[in-house]
Design an enzyme around this catalytic site. Structure first.
Site, PDB file in Angstrom:
ATOM      1  N   ASP A  75       0.955  -1.133   0.036  1.00 25.47           N
ATOM      2  CA  ASP A  75      -0.042   0.154  -0.133  1.00 25.47           C
ATOM      3  C   ASP A  75       0.718   1.244   0.012  1.00 25.47           C
ATOM      4  O   ASP A  75       2.091   1.135   0.360  1.00 25.47           O
ATOM      5  CB  ASP A  75      -1.079  -0.026   1.174  1.00 25.47           C
ATOM      6  CG  ASP A  75      -1.900   1.073   1.341  1.00 25.47           C
ATOM      7  OD1 ASP A  75      -2.348   1.722   0.030  1.00 25.47           O
ATOM      8  OD2 ASP A  75      -2.425   1.610   2.150  1.00 25.47           O
ATOM      9  N   SER A  76       0.152   2.402  -0.215  1.00 26.05           N
ATOM     10  CA  SER A  76       0.962   3.622  -0.123  1.00 26.05           C
ATOM     11  C   SER A  76       0.838   4.308   1.234  1.00 26.05           C
ATOM     12  O   SER A  76       0.535   5.035   1.629  1.00 26.05           O
ATOM     13  CB  SER A  76       0.524   4.788  -1.102  1.00 26.05           C
ATOM     14  OG  SER A  76      -1.071   4.827  -0.676  1.00 26.05           O
ATOM     15  N   TYR A  91      -0.889   8.186  -3.105  1.00 31.42           N
ATOM     16  CA  TYR A  91      -1.049   7.767  -4.414  1.00 31.42           C
ATOM     17  C   TYR A  91      -2.146   8.232  -4.985  1.00 31.42           C
ATOM     18  O   TYR A  91      -2.215   8.697  -6.113  1.00 31.42           O
ATOM     19  CB  TYR A  91      -1.235   6.185  -4.679  1.00 31.42           C
ATOM     20  CG  TYR A  91       0.055   5.366  -4.342  1.00 31.42           C
ATOM     21  CD1 TYR A  91       1.124   5.893  -3.741  1.00 31.42           C
ATOM     22  CD2 TYR A  91      -0.003   3.938  -4.709  1.00 31.42           C
ATOM     23  CE1 TYR A  91       2.407   5.074  -3.838  1.00 31.42           C
ATOM     24  CE2 TYR A  91       1.001   3.182  -4.618  1.00 31.42           C
ATOM     25  CZ  TYR A  91       2.290   3.790  -3.956  1.00 31.42           C
ATOM     26  OH  TYR A  91       3.399   2.822  -3.963  1.00 31.42           O
ATOM     27  N   CYS A 137      -4.391  -1.134  -1.795  1.00 35.05           N
ATOM     28  CA  CYS A 137      -4.588   0.213  -2.157  1.00 35.05           C
ATOM     29  C   CYS A 137      -5.567   0.508  -3.143  1.00 35.05           C
ATOM     30  O   CYS A 137      -5.446  -0.305  -4.190  1.00 35.05           O
ATOM     31  CB  CYS A 137      -3.281   0.983  -2.564  1.00 35.05           C
ATOM     32  SG  CYS A 137      -3.350   2.580  -2.876  1.00 35.05           S
ATOM     33  N   GLU A 149      -0.897   8.994   8.268  1.00 29.91           N
ATOM     34  CA  GLU A 149       0.591   8.767   8.396  1.00 29.91           C
ATOM     35  C   GLU A 149       1.419   9.021   9.349  1.00 29.91           C
ATOM     36  O   GLU A 149       2.454   8.320   9.627  1.00 29.91           O
ATOM     37  CB  GLU A 149       1.129   8.834   7.052  1.00 29.91           C
ATOM     38  CG  GLU A 149       0.702   8.045   5.569  1.00 29.91           C
ATOM     39  CD  GLU A 149       1.340   6.730   5.735  1.00 29.91           C
ATOM     40  OE1 GLU A 149       2.444   6.624   6.060  1.00 29.91           O
ATOM     41  OE2 GLU A 149       0.562   5.755   5.424  1.00 29.91           O
ATOM     42  N   CYS A 162     -10.716   3.933   0.849  1.00 30.17           N
ATOM     43  CA  CYS A 162      -9.325   3.682   1.131  1.00 30.17           C
ATOM     44  C   CYS A 162      -8.897   3.082   2.287  1.00 30.17           C
ATOM     45  O   CYS A 162      -9.570   3.218   3.382  1.00 30.17           O
ATOM     46  CB  CYS A 162      -8.958   5.311   1.169  1.00 30.17           C
ATOM     47  SG  CYS A 162      -7.172   5.450   1.775  1.00 30.17           S
ATOM     48  N   HIS A 182      -6.755   3.327   4.450  1.00 30.82           N
ATOM     49  CA  HIS A 182      -6.194   3.815   5.220  1.00 30.82           C
ATOM     50  C   HIS A 182      -7.442   4.367   6.566  1.00 30.82           C
ATOM     51  O   HIS A 182      -7.393   4.549   7.616  1.00 30.82           O
ATOM     52  CB  HIS A 182      -5.643   5.271   5.187  1.00 30.82           C
ATOM     53  CG  HIS A 182      -4.136   5.345   4.539  1.00 30.82           C
ATOM     54  ND1 HIS A 182      -3.677   4.612   3.494  1.00 30.82           N
ATOM     55  CD2 HIS A 182      -3.106   5.714   5.385  1.00 30.82           C
ATOM     56  CE1 HIS A 182      -2.428   5.038   3.203  1.00 30.82           C
ATOM     57  NE2 HIS A 182      -2.060   5.246   4.418  1.00 30.82           N
TER      58      HIS A 182
END
Length: 262
Positions: A10-11, A42, A73, A151, A183, A185
């Site tokens: 994943d990003s 991304y 992702c 993040e 997403c 996240h």
């Protein structure tokens, strides 16, 4: 091959939400998780750049003998998974917003989708919406800035709460009864979202469905790890190792997190 690891990329750390579902469903499987935090998110990048990064991540995992790769992702799935499947023989599992179950179960016929720009503008997202959301009003909102805050590892920050209110508030005013998280996240925002959303608004993410699909493919291809011992998990990041450790070290036994400049 059976004992070879499942690869997941994943990003950033968001895809650990998918990894947790996979290791919960299949505790004997070994996994390698790759967090490309240096290039997150991304969702703001061009199609060509997303493709380049997805190829780089895939080859990193193939070099480590991964028997299956989960593109954890939404943006990488919608922009790159067809190319990856054509280029490599390893099976790929993709992620896309779970619009179908939301559309089927919505009583108000109004569904919200919170996702990145790269996902919402993709051809795959468009076709999924067209195929599964007929007769449903779909309110799309780009979660700009959310990935960057997640993040950083602070899931209680005032900035995060303000952004979520800004994005979700207009959807609630329109009368949605389902909120689709587009997403990987975003599942980490569920505790905050539950504070904001009325109890009749349900949240849907793809984590459990992706884990079930991963298991199904392993069974079909006779790749299920039949060893008795609990799986081992190696997690890599090119970002802040302390943030990755915070998300993974207490989530399973036999987990190692490592910084790698890739």
């Amino acid at each position: 091959m059976k004992s070879n690891p499942i690869g997941i990329f994943d990003s950033g750390i968001g895809g650990t939400s998918i990894w947790k579902e996979i290791q919960h469903l299949m505790p004997n499987e070994n996994c390698i998780y790759l967090a490309d935090s240096k290039n997150a998110p991304y969702g703001e990048k061009s199609h060509e750049e997303i493709l380049r990064l997805s190829v780089k991540n895939t080859e990193f995992l193939i070099e480590r003998k991964c028997k299956l790769i989960v593109v954890a992702c939404n943006t990488a799935t919608t922009n790159a998974i067809d190319y990856l499947r054509n280029q490599y023989t390893v099976p790929f599992i993709g992620i896309e917003p779970a619009i179908k179950p939301a559309a089927i179960n919505s009583k108000s016929k109004k569904v919200g989708v919170l996702a990145t720009k790269g996902t919402l503008s993709s051809a795959l997202f468009y076709s999924t919406s067209q195929n599964h959301a007929k007769g449903i009003e779909v309110f799309e909102r780009q979660g700009k800035g959310l990935v960057e805050l997640i993040e950083e590892g602070d899931l209680e920050s005032k900035s995060l709460r303000l952004l979520l209110n800004q994005y979700v508030g207009p959807m609630l005013e329109r009368g949605i009864d389902y909120l689709v998280l587009g997403c990987t996240h975003y599942p980490y925002l569920i505790p905050l979202l539950k504070e904001m959303l009325p109890p009749d608004v349900k949240i849907i993410d793809s984590g459990q469905a992706v884990a079930r699909q991963t298991k199904s493919i392993l069974v079909k291809q006779n790749l299920v790890n039949d060893a008795d011992e609990i799986g081992r998990h190696q997690c890599y990041t090119n970002g802040n190792i302390e943030v990755l450790e915070r998300f993974v070290l207490n989530a399973a036994s036999h987990v190692n997190a490592e910084y790698l400049d890739f």
